[in-house]
Design an enzyme around this catalytic site. Structure first.
Site, PDB file in Angstrom:
ATOM      1  CE1 TYR A 131      -0.495   0.054   2.755  1.00 27.60           C
ATOM      2  CE2 TYR A 131      -2.612  -0.746   1.984  1.00 27.60           C
ATOM      3  CZ  TYR A 131      -1.411  -0.968   2.609  1.00 27.60           C
ATOM      4  OH  TYR A 131      -1.122  -2.218   3.101  1.00 27.60           O
ATOM      5  CD  GLU A 187       2.842   6.260  -1.874  1.00 32.00           C
ATOM      6  OE1 GLU A 187       1.973   5.864  -1.066  1.00 32.00           O
ATOM      7  OE2 GLU A 187       3.892   5.638  -2.126  1.00 32.00           O
ATOM      8  CG  HIS A 195       3.129  -1.006  -4.787  1.00 35.99           C
ATOM      9  ND1 HIS A 195       3.765  -0.491  -3.671  1.00 35.99           N
ATOM     10  CD2 HIS A 195       4.124  -1.373  -5.631  1.00 35.99           C
ATOM     11  CE1 HIS A 195       5.068  -0.547  -3.852  1.00 35.99           C
ATOM     12  NE2 HIS A 195       5.325  -1.078  -5.023  1.00 35.99           N
TER      13      HIS A 195
END
Length: 241
Positions: A47, A111, A149
């Protein structure tokens, strides 16, 4: 507008987002060649933790920031591409997965416009699903190659966070499906660490940080000490060889 018409309009918007995957090309200078002849075998989901997609886009294309990703998806489903998939974007940083480092050379970074404290929109998730399917088909990436991530950098990174709907991706075979056994073995940290290691969580982390990273991926609502159900999602995530 009545509710039926509103529903039709919403479904039409989702279809238009998911059926058209021509990204807006917005090149970033922050990339390089993949090292050692590596090709993408992972997709890392992030994010942005910024106030808008436009602000994130500006940062990801700022040479002074020295960060980038291959794709950015806005909350309304808009899709940008900043780095070619063949090239190495700078999105993952330090960490490892399944004992392998230099995740940037091994992955494609996506992203998502989200601060981490609110749900991901339907339009955004629909666009992500379609993009993931295209990437996985193009590079032969299996569902267990789609990670967060936080999975590869436990304790250092926390995205895509507790509000991200991993189970939605799992149902569509776009992420490794969890398995909850009916009679899980008694929880023991040694067994938990072994299962986590085999599932890919090989980055150095103490027990508390590792438990938090695994929970962030599979059980973000869980609190307190290790319990038997913490082991269950890991049992079927071991790569088939």
């Amino acid at each position: 507008m009545d509710l039926r018409a509103a529903g039709i309009q919403a479904r039409s918007a989702v279809r238009s987002t998911t059926e058209s995957l021509v990204p807006i090309w917005h090149p970033s200078p922050n990339f390089g060649p993949r090292r050692d002849g590596l090709e993408p075998s992972l997709v890392v989901i992030h994010y942005t933790a910024m106030d808008s997609a436009e602000a994130a886009l500006e940062r990801l294309c700022d040479p002074a920031a020295e960060v980038s990703a291959h794709y950015l998806i806005a909350g309304d489903g808009r899709l940008w591409q900043m780095v070619r998939e063949e090239d190495r974007a700078w999105h993952a940083g330090a960490g490892e997965w399944r004992g392998q480092k230099d995740i940037n050379s091994r992955s494609i970074g996506i992203e998502l416009d989200n601060r981490g404290d609110h749900p991901f929109s339907e339009l955004q998730m629909a666009a992500l699903e379609n993009l993931l399917q295209d990437i996985m088909d193009r590079w032969g990436i299996a569902p267990d190659g789609v990670i967060g991530h936080s999975d590869m950098a436990p304790g250092r990174k926390f995205d895509p966070g507790a509000r991200f709907d991993w189970q939605r991706l799992e149902r569509k075979k776009l992420a490794q499906q969890r398995s909850f056994g009916e009679n899980p073995q008694a929880a023991a940290m040694q067994s938990f660490r072994a299962l986590a290691h085999d599932a890919g969580f090989t980055a150095e982390a103490d027990d508390e940080v590792l438990l938090a990273a695994v929970r962030l991926r599979y059980r973000p609502w869980a609190k307190g000490p290790l319990e038997p159900t913490d082991l269950s999602p890991l049992r079927n995530t071991i790569r088939r060889t």
